[in-house]
Every structure is written in C-alpha cells, then in structure tokens.
Motif scaffolding. Structure first.
Motif, PDB file in Angstrom:
ATOM      1  N   ASP A 132       0.930  -1.250   0.038  1.00 52.57           N
ATOM      2  CA  ASP A 132      -0.136  -0.030  -0.059  1.00 52.57           C
ATOM      3  C   ASP A 132       1.040   1.365  -0.135  1.00 52.57           C
ATOM      4  O   ASP A 132       0.781   2.181   0.992  1.00 52.57           O
ATOM      5  N   ALA A 135      -1.226   4.597  -0.093  1.00 49.41           N
ATOM      6  CA  ALA A 135      -1.771   4.918   0.953  1.00 49.41           C
ATOM      7  C   ALA A 135      -0.727   5.615   1.830  1.00 49.41           C
ATOM      8  O   ALA A 135      -0.871   6.369   2.656  1.00 49.41           O
ATOM      9  N   THR A 174      -7.076  10.003  -3.527  1.00 46.47           N
ATOM     10  CA  THR A 174      -7.334   8.796  -2.714  1.00 46.47           C
ATOM     11  C   THR A 174      -6.362   7.856  -3.158  1.00 46.47           C
ATOM     12  O   THR A 174      -5.646   8.080  -4.141  1.00 46.47           O
ATOM     13  N   PRO A 175      -6.109   6.664  -2.381  1.00 41.57           N
ATOM     14  CA  PRO A 175      -5.012   5.871  -3.226  1.00 41.57           C
ATOM     15  C   PRO A 175      -5.506   5.446  -4.310  1.00 41.57           C
ATOM     16  O   PRO A 175      -4.607   5.024  -5.152  1.00 41.57           O
TER      17      PRO A 175
END
Length: 229
Positions: A132, A135, A174-175
């Motif tokens: 991730d 993120a 956003t991611p």
C-alpha cells in the motif's frame, strides 16, 4: 563494479516477464519491445497463477506463456524456484522483469540473477516500500510520489535504483486516483529501464546503479508537468 545485464552472443537478450495478475506493466514492455529498435526480445511470460488475466493478454500479443502454480509448493520457495530455474534455462532467458509477481524469492535465486532482474514499485524508493505505498504516501502528506524501477535484491524494494518517474500528489487524491496516475508513469519508465539494461548501459557500483560511458542521465527521471489541482 559490475556490468549489469551482460550476456553472451550478439542477439538481443531474451527477457522473461513474471506476473501474478493483470499484467499491465507486462503489456507495456511487450508493446515497447515490438519496435525493431528495442534492444531486447520478450521471449516468455511466466505466471505463478493459472487465473492471472495477464496470461491471455500475453498470448494475444504472440508471446509464449508458462504457468508454474506456486500454491502446491506452499512455503518451499526453493522447490518452486527449481522449477522456475529449469523453465528459464530451457527458454534461454537472459533477463527477468517482475510485473506484479506476488512471490518472494530466496537469496540464492536473487544472487543468481543479480544485475539481470528488474522490479517496479509504485513509490519513489526508498520511501514507502512494501504494501500500500500510495496510502503510505497520502498519510505522510508528500507533495510528489511516483514509481521506481530497481534491481532485485534479497531485501524487499531495496535494490539499486535504475529509473524513477514522478507524479504530483493532489489534495483530493485517494489511493485509487493516485495509483492510476502512478500506473501511467510506470508504463513509461519500465520499458525505458529495460532498454538501458538490455543495451549494456548500466553498471552496479555497490548498492548504486550508474550509467555507463556517456549515456545521458536525464533519461533516468521522468517528471511530467503538474496539471493543476
């Protein structure tokens, strides 16, 4: 100091792309290698999952595919790699590109292919390795992120850096939106990094990748103009 990507013979080096999923970077590499001027041949795509969508894409592009299911090997990485080694040897593979290959290698496998195996990661390494990364970047509040092509070492996402591409991080990101912009630049830098490696223009100086001779260093960083917020 080690010359990266060296192989015998005068023909184009033969490349295997290892995938586990959709194969978007795989497809970018295949498309780039279609050009007669590209210094490498995509000879094989290997997946450790029979249901990987990238296998069908590779077949549509006329690239031979092989599936070596990793699940039956469980945690026995060495046994899986023995089959992988045999497949790579049978197809006379010179270089490896990892394209979303979701399996860790043993140190022995990495050592055998050191200087000949590339990976791409969706962050500006050494920042945000591992899972991730988009993120992670948003949580850290960085203003730029991007992607990195690097040589594979036993430590995850830590090998010598070959090429990077930069994207802006927007306030509303956003991611998922950041991932989409990073993916577009991944498709630019991965073929560029493979071109440098296959052309013999890279050398490894300890933990650092350097360009050989008079190769233009400007090509190792891609940074599009910001598009506004």
């Amino acid at each position: 100091m080690v010359k990266a990507g060296s192989h015998g013979g005068g023909a184009k080096p033969r490349v295997a792309i290892l995938i586990s999923g959709r194969g978007s970077n795989m497809l970018a590499l295949i498309k780039a290698a279609d050009a007669d001027s590209f210094p490498a041949e995509i000879a094989l795509v290997i997946s450790n999952r029979a249901d990987a969508p990238g296998l069908a894409l590779a077949a549509e592009e006329g690239v031979e595919t092989v599936t070596i299911e990793s699940k039956p090997f469980g945690k026995d990485r060495a046994a899986f790699e023995a089959v992988l080694h045999s497949t790579l040897d049978t197809h006379r593979i010179d270089l490896i590109c990892l394209g979303g290959f979701m399996r860790l290698f043993t140190a022995e496998f990495v050592q055998r292919w050191y200087g000949k195996m590339l990976n791409i990661h969706p962050s500006l390494l050494p920042s945000f390795p591992g899972l991730d990364p988009q993120a992670q970047a948003l949580k850290a509040g960085v203003k730029v992120s991007g992607a990195t092509v690097h040589f594979v070492t036993p430590e995850t996402d830590a090998g010598p850096i070959v090429m990077q591409g930069v994207v802006e991080v927007r306030d509303a990101d956003t991611p998922e939106t950041l991932s989409a912009r990073i993916l577009a630049i991944e498709h630019q830098i991965y073929p560029g990094a493979l071109r440098l490696l296959a052309s013999g223009k890279l050398r490894l100086d300890g933990a650092t990748c350097r360009l050989s001779g008079d190769t233009d260093a400007a090509g190792t960083l891609i940074s599009p103009r910001p598009t506004g917020r």
